[in-house]
Write a protein that holds these residues in place. Sequence first.
Motif, PDB file in Angstrom:
ATOM      1  N   GLU A   8       0.934  -1.038   0.207  1.00 54.83           N
ATOM      2  CA  GLU A   8      -0.219  -0.100   0.055  1.00 54.83           C
ATOM      3  C   GLU A   8       0.782   0.847  -0.501  1.00 54.83           C
ATOM      4  O   GLU A   8       0.404   2.695  -0.586  1.00 54.83           O
ATOM      5  N   ASN A   9       2.854   0.912   0.387  1.00 57.76           N
ATOM      6  CA  ASN A   9       2.860   1.697   0.475  1.00 57.76           C
ATOM      7  C   ASN A   9       4.505   2.366  -0.181  1.00 57.76           C
ATOM      8  O   ASN A   9       5.182   3.282   0.260  1.00 57.76           O
ATOM      9  N   LYS A  10       4.281   1.196  -1.025  1.00 55.43           N
ATOM     10  CA  LYS A  10       5.475   1.446  -1.503  1.00 55.43           C
ATOM     11  C   LYS A  10       5.419   1.030  -3.056  1.00 55.43           C
ATOM     12  O   LYS A  10       4.517   0.427  -3.583  1.00 55.43           O
ATOM     13  N   ILE A  11       5.927   1.500  -4.170  1.00 56.45           N
ATOM     14  CA  ILE A  11       5.412   0.993  -5.510  1.00 56.45           C
ATOM     15  C   ILE A  11       7.144   1.244  -5.954  1.00 56.45           C
ATOM     16  O   ILE A  11       8.050   1.873  -5.686  1.00 56.45           O
ATOM     17  N   THR A  12       7.675   0.481  -6.668  1.00 58.27           N
ATOM     18  CA  THR A  12       8.197   0.057  -7.922  1.00 58.27           C
ATOM     19  C   THR A  12       8.007   0.532  -9.218  1.00 58.27           C
ATOM     20  O   THR A  12       7.623   0.322  -9.627  1.00 58.27           O
ATOM     21  N   GLY A  38      15.777  -1.656 -11.062  1.00 56.61           N
ATOM     22  CA  GLY A  38      14.533  -1.329 -10.237  1.00 56.61           C
ATOM     23  C   GLY A  38      15.227  -0.334  -9.270  1.00 56.61           C
ATOM     24  O   GLY A  38      15.814  -0.338  -8.425  1.00 56.61           O
ATOM     25  N   ALA A  39      14.100   0.629  -8.555  1.00 56.81           N
ATOM     26  CA  ALA A  39      13.650   1.803  -7.562  1.00 56.81           C
ATOM     27  C   ALA A  39      12.453   1.421  -6.685  1.00 56.81           C
ATOM     28  O   ALA A  39      11.665   1.814  -7.356  1.00 56.81           O
ATOM     29  N   THR A  40      12.918   1.534  -5.379  1.00 59.41           N
ATOM     30  CA  THR A  40      11.543   1.365  -5.126  1.00 59.41           C
ATOM     31  C   THR A  40      11.468   2.181  -4.145  1.00 59.41           C
ATOM     32  O   THR A  40      12.190   2.994  -3.518  1.00 59.41           O
ATOM     33  N   TRP A  41      10.337   3.022  -4.168  1.00 60.93           N
ATOM     34  CA  TRP A  41      10.139   4.550  -3.183  1.00 60.93           C
ATOM     35  C   TRP A  41       8.721   3.796  -2.047  1.00 60.93           C
ATOM     36  O   TRP A  41       7.665   3.172  -2.792  1.00 60.93           O
ATOM     37  N   ASP A  42       9.130   4.149  -1.055  1.00 65.04           N
ATOM     38  CA  ASP A  42       8.632   4.012   0.049  1.00 65.04           C
ATOM     39  C   ASP A  42       8.089   5.806   0.646  1.00 65.04           C
ATOM     40  O   ASP A  42       8.641   6.134   1.224  1.00 65.04           O
ATOM     41  N   PHE A  43       6.578   6.148   0.430  1.00 62.70           N
ATOM     42  CA  PHE A  43       6.179   7.350  -0.319  1.00 62.70           C
ATOM     43  C   PHE A  43       5.717   7.655   1.728  1.00 62.70           C
ATOM     44  O   PHE A  43       5.648   9.109   1.651  1.00 62.70           O
ATOM     45  N   LYS A  44       5.956   6.774   2.309  1.00 60.72           N
ATOM     46  CA  LYS A  44       5.607   7.031   3.582  1.00 60.72           C
ATOM     47  C   LYS A  44       7.334   7.915   4.195  1.00 60.72           C
ATOM     48  O   LYS A  44       7.174   8.684   5.169  1.00 60.72           O
ATOM     49  N   SER A  45       7.861   7.198   4.114  1.00 63.88           N
ATOM     50  CA  SER A  45       9.261   7.732   4.828  1.00 63.88           C
ATOM     51  C   SER A  45      10.023   8.230   3.732  1.00 63.88           C
ATOM     52  O   SER A  45      11.044   8.793   4.018  1.00 63.88           O
ATOM     53  N   ASP A  46       9.577   8.189   2.655  1.00 61.61           N
ATOM     54  CA  ASP A  46      10.733   8.790   1.471  1.00 61.61           C
ATOM     55  C   ASP A  46      11.817   8.549   1.685  1.00 61.61           C
ATOM     56  O   ASP A  46      12.894   9.286   1.279  1.00 61.61           O
ATOM     57  N   VAL A  47      12.060   7.307   1.140  1.00 63.53           N
ATOM     58  CA  VAL A  47      13.313   6.589   0.624  1.00 63.53           C
ATOM     59  C   VAL A  47      12.586   6.138  -0.384  1.00 63.53           C
ATOM     60  O   VAL A  47      12.200   5.233  -0.344  1.00 63.53           O
ATOM     61  N   PHE A  48      14.152   5.734  -0.703  1.00 61.56           N
ATOM     62  CA  PHE A  48      14.530   4.464  -2.168  1.00 61.56           C
ATOM     63  C   PHE A  48      15.263   3.851  -1.751  1.00 61.56           C
ATOM     64  O   PHE A  48      16.751   4.217  -1.600  1.00 61.56           O
ATOM     65  N   THR A  49      15.037   2.663  -2.483  1.00 60.39           N
ATOM     66  CA  THR A  49      16.228   1.443  -2.542  1.00 60.39           C
ATOM     67  C   THR A  49      16.182   0.965  -4.139  1.00 60.39           C
ATOM     68  O   THR A  49      15.048   0.152  -4.090  1.00 60.39           O
TER      69      THR A  49
END
Length: 324
Positions: A8-12, A38-49
Amino acid sequence: MDYFFEDENKITFLIWSDRPNFDTRPFPINYAAMLLKGATWDFKSDVFTERSITDQQPLQMPSPEDYSIEVVSISPNNEWQLLQVSEAPEAYQGFWLVSQETVTHIIPYVPASINWQWSDDSELLWLVHGLYDISGESYAIQRVVIDLTGIDAPQTVFSSRDTDMSPNLFSSDSPNPPYQVVFSPAHKIVLSYKDIDFDESLLNQPLTVYSLDVSQNPPQQIEAFEVPSPFFIDWNETLQDFVIIELSETGGEIYTLDRSFVYKIPIEIIKQMPNFLGENDQERTDANVAAYLNANLIGIGISPDLQHVVLMTRNEAWAFSCDE
């Protein structure tokens, strides 16, 4: 290039990036030096992995030597792979479609612009890529449907450059007007509409959208309907439907074709998007802001629980939390 939600909070995002150490390559590489990441964005914590695309090995090797080969996509039934070969002699460079039985060189170079979608039943591959002249300059976009069934598979069903249509609803270059074309992997149809430059005078003017069955050659028109411009259409995996964002001086309204599902984003929220408007653009009228956003959109993501919307341009994305 593409995107999907992890939760729900992460988009790749699947992103084309510069290939590292390109200047030290052992072979001259045609046209583009691109690596799919691939880059996953956790838009709750605003972190890219960073995220791997796949851990699968090629079903078959397209070259006799052990050149660098990347599995960039796999069909839903795991029977087909799309491979990219960049660092190899010219005869092996490009994109390959492989199964346990076949190895097919579908693009003999690495285009600077390419994207694809498999149909959900793995029977078709929708492929869009740039074409190049002898000097290496891009002159058009090619849209192709590849049939993955039957004893002759893979076989091209349809190629936008080789099909005589009037009007040409797949055109991407002059002298024809260019069209935006959106593929449905669930239904094997596309929606096509003119890609025009918007300004305030075009607000609320209707533009025709055509629905076509691309499993046939030539594609067969199913229906046509009108949508007030400016608007943008995307295929949505969560809803398994096309979604339209219709923009005006009051904001954006996102809905499915039958309007059974609707989001509304006020223009005040759009104008607050970080980096969306530069300092010199703050005086744009609300209507012009809407047209400006429309001209830059490339994707509309909706989260699995329907609580978030992500709007994407070529180099930025914004996540919205939705109220009732």
